[in-house]
Design an enzyme around this catalytic site. Sequence first.
Site, PDB file in Angstrom:
ATOM      1  N   ASP A   9      22.340  24.049  15.529  1.00 18.23           N
ATOM      2  CA  ASP A   9      22.601  23.689  16.926  1.00 18.23           C
ATOM      3  C   ASP A   9      21.711  22.494  17.272  1.00 18.23           C
ATOM      4  O   ASP A   9      20.491  22.555  17.130  1.00 18.23           O
ATOM      5  CB  ASP A   9      22.284  24.875  17.840  1.00 18.23           C
ATOM      6  N   ASP A 102      28.270  19.850  19.067  1.00 18.57           N
ATOM      7  CA  ASP A 102      26.855  19.884  18.679  1.00 18.57           C
ATOM      8  C   ASP A 102      26.467  21.172  17.950  1.00 18.57           C
ATOM      9  O   ASP A 102      25.290  21.533  17.904  1.00 18.57           O
ATOM     10  CB  ASP A 102      25.969  19.731  19.925  1.00 18.57           C
ATOM     11  N   GLU A 103      27.443  21.823  17.341  1.00 16.65           N
ATOM     12  CA  GLU A 103      27.179  23.145  16.743  1.00 16.65           C
ATOM     13  C   GLU A 103      27.990  23.308  15.458  1.00 16.65           C
ATOM     14  O   GLU A 103      29.183  23.018  15.427  1.00 16.65           O
ATOM     15  CB  GLU A 103      27.570  24.209  17.765  1.00 16.65           C
TER      16      GLU A 103
END
Length: 381
Positions: A9, A102-103
């Site tokens: 993350d 974003d993960e």
Amino acid sequence: MKRAIVHIDMDTFFVSCERLRHSELVGKPIIIGGGERGVVASCSYETRYYGVRSAMPMKMALRLCPEAKVIRGDMEFYTQKSREVTEIIKENVPTFEKASVDEFYLDLSGMDRFFGCYKWSQQLAQSVVKNTGLPLSFALSSSKTVSKIGTGEAKPLGKLEILPEETQPFLNPLSIRKIPMVGPSTYQLLSRIGIRRIHTLSQMPLDVLERLLGKNAQDLWRKANGIDLSPVVPYSERKSISSEHTFSEDTMDTFQMQSLLNHMVEQLCFQLRREQWLTSVVSVKIRYSNFDTESRQMKIPYSAVDHTLSHIVKELFKKVYTRRMRLRLVGVRFSGLVHGSHQMNLFEDTEEMIHLYQAMDRMKLRYGKNAVGRASGFHFS
């Protein structure tokens, strides 16, 4: 073979992207979002200390942290940085899933025989930070759920390995809110009967939970016990959704075409939001009466909102429809999909606009996808 799943993350991703361009923002309270009537898309840890959270109305956020610097946001830049991270992971990982901008989930099962999964994950993290300048946290465990919870506990700038025998001791003291599928309503329902910690939830008789929560009870109970066999879904830019329409009679009626394109975009955007996708590539296809087929596409900042994507589709249509010739088919395609909430793209929009989309989506879910829509697309509803 023992499973080894890593969850990565990017720490306060939008804020970190802005700090790359403006080093003077490092250490300062930052809110990324729209104007006074908008919502918080992202915020720094300095503002979270005051209770500011994503999706919070801007007015409330600024009351909690009046000294915060508000930045409207640049989704095009954030999309570019997301792609940079994705490319580094793609070059190094055999199987990975891009869960949002974003993960990421990585499946490193079997790699421990050669190198050691945790050490390998550390080196990958260092490579991402070195090449993009963006901070991240990661956790390694035997399942997606435990790794995601682990990353949340490790943030910011954290690295965590949770061995199989450590899984339950790690989960037990945590709030049930840490389980990804537990939202506010589920938490309130469970907390009313005294279930607030994962340990308590893991010990509950399954039949009691089923009477309380219905079909989701078994999945929730499994996750509370560290059991999650869901696979890492390989990432592919080829994922797409599309819509095409063949006219009953070949036409040059541009008003009819614009109305149809509006309707297509609205239906596809509803599907994106319902399935929690964001698109980063928009394509428009046309077929002339002589069967010549042409198309244009554009890479865009991640989005899932009608008015943004409708404008892009109209511009692409103007560029691709260059001959004074009748058309027999038009089509719209959204690709380069990643999972994520459409709210993260509403930097320019008001809280009222967000609520409007949410209300329209609820009506469509309840009464059908044609229950409500824009007047400009009703001709084809």
